[in-house]
Design an enzyme around this catalytic site. Structure first.
Site, mmCIF file in Angstrom:
data_model
loop_
_atom_site.group_PDB
_atom_site.id
_atom_site.type_symbol
_atom_site.label_atom_id
_atom_site.label_comp_id
_atom_site.label_asym_id
_atom_site.label_seq_id
_atom_site.Cartn_x
_atom_site.Cartn_y
_atom_site.Cartn_z
ATOM 1 N NE ARG A 1 16.169 -35.992 -35.908
ATOM 2 C CZ ARG A 1 15.467 -34.844 -36.002
ATOM 3 N NH1 ARG A 1 15.773 -33.795 -35.262
ATOM 4 N NH2 ARG A 1 14.455 -34.768 -36.848
ATOM 5 C CD GLN B 1 10.902 -27.286 -37.390
ATOM 6 O OE1 GLN B 1 9.909 -26.616 -37.177
ATOM 7 N NE2 GLN B 1 11.311 -28.233 -36.558
ATOM 8 N NE ARG C 1 16.917 -28.323 -40.671
ATOM 9 C CZ ARG C 1 16.149 -28.967 -39.824
ATOM 10 N NH1 ARG C 1 16.686 -29.538 -38.753
ATOM 11 N NH2 ARG C 1 14.851 -29.070 -40.004
ATOM 12 C CG HIS D 1 19.483 -27.973 -33.740
ATOM 13 N ND1 HIS D 1 19.516 -29.042 -32.880
ATOM 14 C CD2 HIS D 1 18.171 -27.708 -33.940
ATOM 15 C CE1 HIS D 1 18.281 -29.410 -32.600
ATOM 16 N NE2 HIS D 1 17.442 -28.608 -33.228
ATOM 17 C CG ASP E 1 11.143 -27.473 -28.105
ATOM 18 O OD1 ASP E 1 12.082 -26.668 -28.216
ATOM 19 O OD2 ASP E 1 10.441 -27.865 -29.075
ATOM 20 C CD GLU F 1 18.473 -26.567 -30.287
ATOM 21 O OE1 GLU F 1 17.880 -25.759 -31.026
ATOM 22 O OE2 GLU F 1 17.931 -27.593 -29.859
HETATM 23 C C1 BG6 Z 1 14.657 -27.529 -31.787
HETATM 24 C C2 BG6 Z 1 13.269 -26.969 -31.679
HETATM 25 O O1 BG6 Z 1 15.567 -26.486 -31.974
HETATM 26 O O2 BG6 Z 1 14.713 -28.414 -32.912
HETATM 27 C C3 BG6 Z 1 12.277 -28.118 -31.571
HETATM 28 O O3 BG6 Z 1 13.168 -26.109 -30.567
HETATM 29 C C4 BG6 Z 1 12.433 -29.073 -32.738
HETATM 30 O O4 BG6 Z 1 10.960 -27.602 -31.513
HETATM 31 C C5 BG6 Z 1 13.875 -29.528 -32.792
HETATM 32 O O5 BG6 Z 1 11.578 -30.182 -32.562
HETATM 33 C C6 BG6 Z 1 14.186 -30.492 -33.940
HETATM 34 O O6 BG6 Z 1 13.800 -29.980 -35.162
HETATM 35 P P1 BG6 Z 1 13.963 -30.814 -36.481
HETATM 36 O O7 BG6 Z 1 13.389 -29.975 -37.592
HETATM 37 O O8 BG6 Z 1 15.431 -31.056 -36.667
HETATM 38 O O9 BG6 Z 1 13.224 -32.102 -36.271
#
Ligand code: BG6
Length: 317
Positions: free
Chosen positions: A75, A99, A104, A186, A231, A291
């Protein structure tokens, strides 16, 4: 592959002391620093850049509760999103992936450093250092391999210069059939106070607003303030540079290279509170994700073909 819109080089005058590169004793991270004080810290877990400093100034936001042991995506910093962005669509070859894909959360290999290559960044000097990381289908977990059974090779190059950081991904299809992928960097930029941040370089672009049921809108702000959960996926941007201003003054330029899209994300109070690895809880005031990526459609790569793209971020203090 020659790219038509390569960003200009980070200056690299030669001579003087050499950049330093260290691998941690537990083999989990690679740190590079320049004699002039800039540094970068890259975890092999996800090839995630977790720190980029210009002197004493940290440019990236990293959650105090970020999990760095490889059990979860980091994070903060710069996680790499590949081969799918967001929740995978049903009826697509990526549909069984988590997701943002597996890059990563996979362990990458450190391939080595170079300090005086000629090319977009270094101009033959030694005031730049480039670190290369690799991930291929053979390094993947059994689960990831099963969910996305293609043969690929990724090389991720992280170049630290005096006035910027360049991150470039090379994707090669090493199999016998084509595959489709999305890719995104990201980046969590550290900002002093989100209430005084504006973002430029987006005006006129169509964006999908994930906060508003994924509806499409046209950006009307020359300088976009961030005043609530944000977002947005900006697609097919005309300008290569998205800039972040703090108190009306330029703080970062983010320059896309062979990438058309940019996501702007800030979870704001409630979403940040709901993330167990997000700390401090008011940390959303001090970060903004800008990003760069190719995420509004799919990149199709034929067998044997290569795709190369990335970004240069300049810290403008
Ligand atoms: C962003 C997305 O790139 O990443 C968001 O547009 C998402 O929708 C965010 O919440 C964080 O994603 P994650 O999987 O790292 O919690």
């Amino acid at each position: 592959m020659e790219r038509s819109k390569k960003p200009s080089a980070i200056n690299a005058p030669s001579g003087g002391p050499q950049p330093q590169v260290d691998i941690s004793s537990d083999n989990s991270r690679v740190t590079a620093s320049l004699p002039t004080g800039e540094s970068v810290d890259v975890l092999l877990h996800g090839a995630t850049i977790i720190s980029w400093k210009s002197g004493k100034q940290e440019n990236l936001w990293l959650s105090e509760k970020a999990v760095l042991d490889g059990s979860k995506a980091v994070r903060g910093g710069i996680p790499v999103v590949f081969p799918v962005f967001g929740p995978p669509p049903p009826n697509h070859a990526t549909s069984k992936l988590p997701q943002h894909g597996f890059a990563r959360t996979s362990r990458w290999e450190y391939l080595g450093k170079s300090t005086s290559e000629s090319g977009a960044l270094s101009q033959g000097g030694d005031d730049c250092v480039k670190l290369d990381f690799g991930l291929s289908s053979s390094n993947l977990s059994a689960d990831a391999k099963k969910a996305w059974p293609y043969d690929f090779g990724l090389i991720y190059s992280v170049t630290l210069g005096r006035d910027g950081l360049q991150t470039v991904m090379t994707v090669r299809n090493e199999g016998k059939e084509p595959f489709e992928f999305q890719f995104l960097l990201h980046t969590y930029l550290a900002v002093k106070d989100i209430s005084k941040v504006t973002v430029t370089g987006l005006m006129g672009a169509i964006y999908t607003d994930k906060v508003l049921n994924a509806t499409n809108h046209t950006e009307t702000h020359a300088a976009l303030p961030i005043t609530a959960e944000t977002d947005r996926v900006y697609a097919s941007l005309a300008q290569d540079t998205t800039s972040v201003l703090q108190d009306g003054k330029p703080r970062f330029d983010v320059v896309r290279d062979n990438l058309d899209d940019t996501v702007v994300w800030n979870p704001w109070r409630e979403k940040a509170a709901a993330m167990s690895d997000f700390a401090p809880k008011d940390g959303w005031r001090n970060m903004l994700c800008v990003e760069v990526g190719s995420v509004s459609g799919w990149q199709k790569l034929e067998a044997g073909d290569t795709f190369e793209a990335g970004q240069v971020i300049r810290s403008l203090l």
